[in-house]
Design a protein around this motif. Structure first.
Motif, PDB file in Angstrom:
ATOM      1  N   GLU A 460       0.804  -1.218   0.000  1.00 22.66           N
ATOM      2  CA  GLU A 460       0.000   0.000   0.000  1.00 22.66           C
ATOM      3  C   GLU A 460       0.841   1.275   0.000  1.00 22.66           C
ATOM      4  N   ASN A 461       2.151   1.138   0.133  1.00 20.59           N
ATOM      5  CA  ASN A 461       3.008   2.315   0.181  1.00 20.59           C
ATOM      6  C   ASN A 461       4.184   2.222  -0.774  1.00 20.59           C
ATOM      7  N   ILE A 462       4.166   1.224  -1.663  1.00 19.16           N
ATOM      8  CA  ILE A 462       5.279   0.999  -2.577  1.00 19.16           C
ATOM      9  C   ILE A 462       4.768   1.063  -4.011  1.00 19.16           C
ATOM     10  N   ALA A 463       5.498   1.762  -4.865  1.00 22.90           N
ATOM     11  CA  ALA A 463       5.162   1.814  -6.289  1.00 22.90           C
ATOM     12  C   ALA A 463       6.456   1.911  -7.088  1.00 22.90           C
ATOM     13  N   PRO A 464       6.498   1.295  -8.280  1.00 24.58           N
ATOM     14  CA  PRO A 464       7.694   1.416  -9.122  1.00 24.58           C
ATOM     15  C   PRO A 464       7.754   2.767  -9.814  1.00 24.58           C
ATOM     16  N   LEU A 465       8.883   3.428  -9.689  1.00 23.54           N
ATOM     17  CA  LEU A 465       9.121   4.691 -10.384  1.00 23.54           C
ATOM     18  C   LEU A 465      10.502   4.619 -11.021  1.00 23.54           C
ATOM     19  N   CYS A 466      10.594   4.983 -12.288  1.00 23.49           N
ATOM     20  CA  CYS A 466      11.909   5.019 -12.923  1.00 23.49           C
ATOM     21  C   CYS A 466      12.749   6.094 -12.247  1.00 23.49           C
ATOM     22  N   ARG A 467      14.054   6.027 -12.406  1.00 24.95           N
ATOM     23  CA  ARG A 467      14.936   6.935 -11.685  1.00 24.95           C
ATOM     24  C   ARG A 467      14.619   8.418 -11.923  1.00 24.95           C
ATOM     25  N   PRO A 468      14.440   8.882 -13.180  1.00 27.37           N
ATOM     26  CA  PRO A 468      14.103  10.305 -13.362  1.00 27.37           C
ATOM     27  C   PRO A 468      12.776  10.688 -12.714  1.00 27.37           C
ATOM     28  N   ASP A 469      11.755   9.833 -12.833  1.00 25.09           N
ATOM     29  CA  ASP A 469      10.463  10.168 -12.234  1.00 25.09           C
ATOM     30  C   ASP A 469      10.495  10.049 -10.716  1.00 25.09           C
ATOM     31  N   HIS A 470      11.339   9.160 -10.211  1.00 27.16           N
ATOM     32  CA  HIS A 470      11.546   9.057  -8.763  1.00 27.16           C
ATOM     33  C   HIS A 470      12.066  10.393  -8.230  1.00 27.16           C
ATOM     34  N   GLN A 471      13.005  10.975  -8.951  1.00 33.69           N
ATOM     35  CA  GLN A 471      13.556  12.263  -8.528  1.00 33.69           C
ATOM     36  C   GLN A 471      12.505  13.368  -8.646  1.00 33.69           C
ATOM     37  N   ARG A 472      11.686  13.325  -9.697  1.00 30.97           N
ATOM     38  CA  ARG A 472      10.632  14.328  -9.844  1.00 30.97           C
ATOM     39  C   ARG A 472       9.618  14.223  -8.711  1.00 30.97           C
ATOM     40  N   LYS A 473       9.330  12.987  -8.315  1.00 37.96           N
ATOM     41  CA  LYS A 473       8.385  12.787  -7.221  1.00 37.96           C
ATOM     42  C   LYS A 473       8.916  13.443  -5.946  1.00 37.96           C
ATOM     43  N   HIS A 474      10.203  13.322  -5.685  1.00 37.74           N
ATOM     44  CA  HIS A 474      10.786  13.931  -4.495  1.00 37.74           C
ATOM     45  C   HIS A 474      10.834  15.461  -4.593  1.00 37.74           C
ATOM     46  N   LEU A 475      10.791  15.994  -5.822  1.00 36.45           N
ATOM     47  CA  LEU A 475      10.725  17.446  -5.989  1.00 36.45           C
ATOM     48  C   LEU A 475       9.312  17.978  -5.753  1.00 36.45           C
ATOM     49  N   ALA A 476       8.336  17.066  -5.593  1.00 36.24           N
ATOM     50  CA  ALA A 476       6.932  17.419  -5.314  1.00 36.24           C
ATOM     51  C   ALA A 476       6.312  18.239  -6.438  1.00 36.24           C
ATOM     52  N   LEU A 477       6.737  17.960  -7.697  1.00 35.62           N
ATOM     53  CA  LEU A 477       6.103  18.632  -8.826  1.00 35.62           C
ATOM     54  C   LEU A 477       4.680  18.111  -9.023  1.00 35.62           C
ATOM     55  N   TRP A 478       4.493  16.813  -8.766  1.00 34.05           N
ATOM     56  CA  TRP A 478       3.180  16.180  -8.752  1.00 34.05           C
ATOM     57  C   TRP A 478       3.122  15.296  -7.515  1.00 34.05           C
ATOM     58  N   LEU A 479       2.029  15.371  -6.779  1.00 36.88           N
ATOM     59  CA  LEU A 479       1.916  14.651  -5.508  1.00 36.88           C
ATOM     60  C   LEU A 479       1.053  13.403  -5.682  1.00 36.88           C
ATOM     61  N   PRO A 480       1.540  12.218  -5.254  1.00 39.95           N
ATOM     62  CA  PRO A 480       0.795  10.986  -5.469  1.00 39.95           C
ATOM     63  C   PRO A 480      -0.141  10.637  -4.311  1.00 39.95           C
ATOM     64  N   THR A 481      -1.286  10.079  -4.652  1.00 39.64           N
ATOM     65  CA  THR A 481      -2.195   9.488  -3.675  1.00 39.64           C
ATOM     66  C   THR A 481      -2.597   8.114  -4.189  1.00 39.64           C
ATOM     67  N   MET A 482      -2.211   7.068  -3.461  1.00 37.51           N
ATOM     68  CA  MET A 482      -2.581   5.725  -3.887  1.00 37.51           C
ATOM     69  C   MET A 482      -3.965   5.384  -3.349  1.00 37.51           C
ATOM     70  N   HIS A 483      -4.725   4.620  -4.150  1.00 36.50           N
ATOM     71  CA  HIS A 483      -6.066   4.191  -3.763  1.00 36.50           C
ATOM     72  C   HIS A 483      -6.082   2.686  -3.528  1.00 36.50           C
ATOM     73  N   LEU A 484      -7.176   2.201  -2.981  1.00 37.91           N
ATOM     74  CA  LEU A 484      -7.256   0.793  -2.599  1.00 37.91           C
ATOM     75  C   LEU A 484      -7.164  -0.148  -3.794  1.00 37.91           C
ATOM     76  N   ASP A 485      -7.481   0.337  -5.005  1.00 31.46           N
ATOM     77  CA  ASP A 485      -7.350  -0.508  -6.188  1.00 31.46           C
ATOM     78  C   ASP A 485      -5.978  -0.361  -6.838  1.00 31.46           C
ATOM     79  N   ARG A 486      -5.038   0.271  -6.130  1.00 31.19           N
ATOM     80  CA  ARG A 486      -3.668   0.540  -6.576  1.00 31.19           C
ATOM     81  C   ARG A 486      -3.610   1.570  -7.700  1.00 31.19           C
TER      82      ARG A 486
END
Length: 504
Positions: A460-486
C-alpha cells in the motif's frame, strides 16, 4: 487567445504568457490541432475513395486483384498530389480512413480531438485484429433454450462493453502509445491465443527483414524487424556491455556507445568498446549505480541474502567479462500457473502462449503469485469511474502494528515480485519504463531514524518509479495518492490538475 491567422500577434501572445498558466491553453491548442488533422485525414480518404471509384470505371474488366491494385495506387497518388504529402503518408492516411469507417466510436473520439493520429492508429490496428479473431467480441453467450424446464428466463448477461469501449477507456489513461499498444495486444491475445499465434507468424513472414542502406557523411542506416526475443536479447547485451566497460565520465552520447557496443558484439574488426574518460584507473563497474542493477533487481541496496538469490536466479546480474554477457537463460518470462493471464516477456510485453512455450527452455520464469479475477477481456477493466478510497495516508496500510518486513527499508524479494507483477510499468504519468527496471519507491517517505513513524514497506506504500520520475516525485512537482485498487492520482499542487495511473 490566439487568432490562428496573425502569426505576429500570436507570437506576441506567446511571449507574454506566464509559465504557470500556459498548460491549459497549450492543451486546448493541441486538441484543436488533432481535430484539424482528423478532418484532413478523413477528407483525404474521401479524395482517395473518389479516385479509386473513377479508376475502377476507367479500367477494363480483368483480373480483379490487379484492377484493385491499380485503383488503390491511383487513390494514393491523388491524395499525395492534392494535399502535398509523400506517397507513404498518403497511403497511410488512406488505409486509416478506410479502417475508421468500420469503427465509429474510435472515429468520433478522433474527430473530437481525444486522440492523436498515431494513438488512433494503435487503436485501429488492435480493433481490426480483435474483429478478425472474434467479430463483435466479446462473444455473446448462447441464448438459452426457452423450452427447457431448467431455464427460468430467456434473459442473458450479454456484455454491454465492446472492444472499442475498452480500447477508448485504455486510451484515456495517461500512458504512452507503447504501453497502450501492449495493453491492447494483451486483450487481443486473450480473445484467441491460437489466432494471435497465427497473426504473429504471418507478420513475421511479411515484415521480418534487416535493411542496410547508405546514409550520408560516411554512415549507414540499419533498419530491422526481428522477433521480440531477438531484439530483447540484443538490447540487453548492448546495455550489459556498456555497463561493464563504460563509466559515467565517458564523453560520448549513449547512442554512440550503443553503436560501438553492437559492433563489438558482432566481432567487427576495430570495434572495441573502451571507456574514453581518459582516466587510467577507470573502473566502470565501480562507477555504476549499484542501487539499480540490471535485469529486474531492486532499486534499493540489496541485503546479502537477496544479493545471493539474485546471483543464482539471474545469470547476468553483474557482467564483468564477455562470457558473462551471454547468460544461459537470456530471457525472463512472467507466467500464470492457472493459464488465465497472458504470458509476458520482460523487455517486450504480452506474447501469445505458443511464443512463450517456444522460449520456455531458455528463459528464467517468474510465476504469478496472486492471479487477479479477470473478465471476458482477460484483464481488469474500469467500469466504475468513481475513484476507489485512498489508502492510509500515514503509509501504514491501515495496520495498527507493522507486519513482518514493514520496518525494513529494502523490500523483500516476494514483495518486489508482487509489485512488479501488479504494476507493469513506472507509475508516473506518461512513462513506459518497465517496472522491473524501476526503483521501488515509498510514496510516504521511510524514516530511517524511526521506521515506526515513517512510511512502511508495504504494497500500500510501494510503487515502481523510474529513476528520473523518482527524482521528480521527491521534488513534489506532482503529488501521489494511492487508492485501494492501486490506482494512483497525481495532483499538480500549483494548478490542481489531476492524472490517474492504473496497475497493469
Amino acid at each position: 487567445m490566439f487568432s490562428y491567422t496573425d502569426p505576429i500577434g500570436d507570437d506576441a501572445v506567446l511571449s507574454s504568457l506566464g509559465s504557470s498558466g500556459i498548460g491549459e491553453p497549450a492543451r486546448d491548442a493541441l486538441r484543436l490541432s488533432r481535430q484539424a488533422e482528423a478532418r484532413a485525414l478523413l477528407m483525404a480518404h474521401r479524395i482517395g475513395e473518389a479516385a479509386y471509384d473513377d479508376m475502377l470505371v476507367f479500367l477494363s474488366p480483368g483480373r480483379q486483384m490487379m484492377v484493385r491494385k491499380h485503383a488503390e495506387k491511383a487513390a494514393v497518388g491523388e491524395i499525395s498530389l492534392q494535399l502535398g504529402l509523400s506517397r507513404t503518408k498518403a497511403g497511410t492516411w488512406y488505409q486509416l480512413g478506410i479502417a475508421l469507417q468500420q469503427f465509429p466510436k474510435i472515429r468520433m473520439a478522433y474527430l473530437a480531438g481525444d486522440l492523436s493520429t498515431h494513438r488512433m492508429s494503435v487503436l485501429i490496428h488492435a480493433a481490426e485484429a480483435a474483429s478478425d479473431i472474434a467479430p463483435g467480441a466479446p462473444t455473446e453467450p448462447e441464448a438459452p433454450d426457452v423450452d427447457s424446464p431448467d431455464v427460468d428466463s430467456p434473459e442473458t448477461d450479454t456484455p454491454e462493453t465492446d472492444f472499442e469501449d475498452i480500447a477508448l477507456d485504455l486510451a484515456e489513461r495517461p500512458t504512452t502509445d507503447t504501453v497502450l499498444r501492449d495493453a491492447l495486444e494483451e486483450l487481443v491475445i486473450s480473445l484467441d491465443p491460437d489466432d494471435a499465434t497465427e497473426a504473429r507468424e504471418e507478420f513475421g513472414r511479411a515484415w521480418e527483414n534487416v535493411a542496410i542502406s547508405n546514409d550520408s557523411s560516411g554512415h549507414i542506416n540499419i533498419d530491422a524487424c526481428v522477433p521480440a526475443e531477438f531484439g530483447v536479447y540484443l538490447r540487453d547485451r548492448i546495455a550489459a556491455l556498456i555497463a561493464a566497460r563504460i563509466c559515467r565520465r565517458d564523453p560520448r552520447t549513449l547512442g554512440q556507445q550503443r553503436v560501438v557496443a553492437m559492433a563489438a558484439l558482432m566481432g567487427t574488426p576495430g570495434a572495441d568498446l573502451v571507456c574514453q574518460c581518459g582516466d587510467e584507473n577507470c573502473h566502470p563497474n565501480g562507477e555504476r549505480d549499484t542501487t539499480q542493477p540490471p535485469n529486474g533487481a531492486p532499486a534499493v541496496p540489496l541485503t546479502q541474502p537477496d544479493r545471493q538469490a539474485d546471483e543464482r536466479d539471474r545469470a547476468d546480474t553483474e557482467p564483468t567479462s564477455d562470457t558473462a554477457l551471454t547468460p544461459a537463460a537470456p530471457w525472463t518470462l512472467v507466467l500464470d500457473p492457472a493459464g488465465t493471464a497472458v504470458p509476458r516477456l520482460h523487455g517486450y510485453g504480452a506474447i501469445d502462449p505458443a511464443h512463450a512455450e517456444h522460449l520456455h527452455d531458455r528463459s528464467i520464469e517468474i510465476l504469478l503469485r496472486n492471479n487477479v479475477e479477470r473478465g471476458p477481456w482477460g484483464r481488469l477493466v474500469v467500469t466504475d469511474r468513481a475513484a476507489a478510497p485512498p489508502v492510509d495516508p500515514t503509509g501504514h496500510g491501515g495496520h495498527a502494528l507493522p507486519p513482518p518486513g514493514a520496518l525494513t527499508y529494502t523490500p523483500s524479494r516476494r514483495l518486489r515480485d508482487e509489485i512488479q507483477q501488479s504494476d507493469l510499468t513506472c507509475r508516473y504519468p506518461w512513462c513506459s519504463r518497465p517496472a522491473h527496471e524501476c526503483d521501488l519507491d515509498h510514496l510516504v517517505k521511510f524514516d530511517h531514524a524511526d521506521p515506526l513513524v515513517g512510511g512502511w514497506t508495504l504494497p500500500e506504500n510501494i510503487a515502481p518509479l523510474c529513476r528520473p520520475d523518482h527524482q521528480r516525485k521527491h521534488l513534489a512537482l506532482w503529488l501521489p495518492t494511492m487508492h485501494l485498487d492501486r490506482s494512483i492520482t497525481w495532483t499538480n499542487p500549483t494548478t490542481g490538475r489531476q492524472l490517474t495511473t492504473y496497475p497493469r
